[in-house]
Design a protein around this motif. Sequence first.
Motif, PDB file in Angstrom:
ATOM      1  N   SER A  54       0.823  -1.212   0.000  1.00 41.99           N
ATOM      2  CA  SER A  54       0.000   0.000   0.000  1.00 41.99           C
ATOM      3  C   SER A  54       0.852   1.256   0.000  1.00 41.99           C
ATOM      4  N   TRP A  59      -1.411  -1.575  -5.761  1.00 43.90           N
ATOM      5  CA  TRP A  59      -2.720  -1.926  -5.231  1.00 43.90           C
ATOM      6  C   TRP A  59      -3.094  -3.368  -5.502  1.00 43.90           C
ATOM      7  N   ASP A  63      -4.098  -5.863  -2.542  1.00 45.44           N
ATOM      8  CA  ASP A  63      -5.348  -6.610  -2.533  1.00 45.44           C
ATOM      9  C   ASP A  63      -5.107  -8.094  -2.269  1.00 45.44           C
TER      10      ASP A  63
END
Length: 97
Positions: A54, A59, A63
């Motif tokens: 992050s 991203w 995730d």
Amino acid sequence: MASLRLVPSRVYPDLGAVADASELRRVVGALLTYGLLTSMLMLIVCAAAWAIASSRGNWHAADKAKTGLVVSLAGAVLVGGALAWANWLIGIGNQFQ
């Protein structure tokens, strides 16, 4: 028409019938402990990966790490619950002997 009468039966686990029941308890306890330790270590690794990904702006990796965090947390809950449930069942079985 004949009526069906249900008679409650007393069926309980007979841990004395298993040879070395104490050894079996130790082995199961050790396996559940290893499972709990593994899921807790993966929880730490996934949390660190999520934080690093992050902060770097990746991203997709964040995730995936978040998904790993949820899966490892669910695994820890299931393993911990399995140990508590097994101990509860053994305790109930010992009450009726």
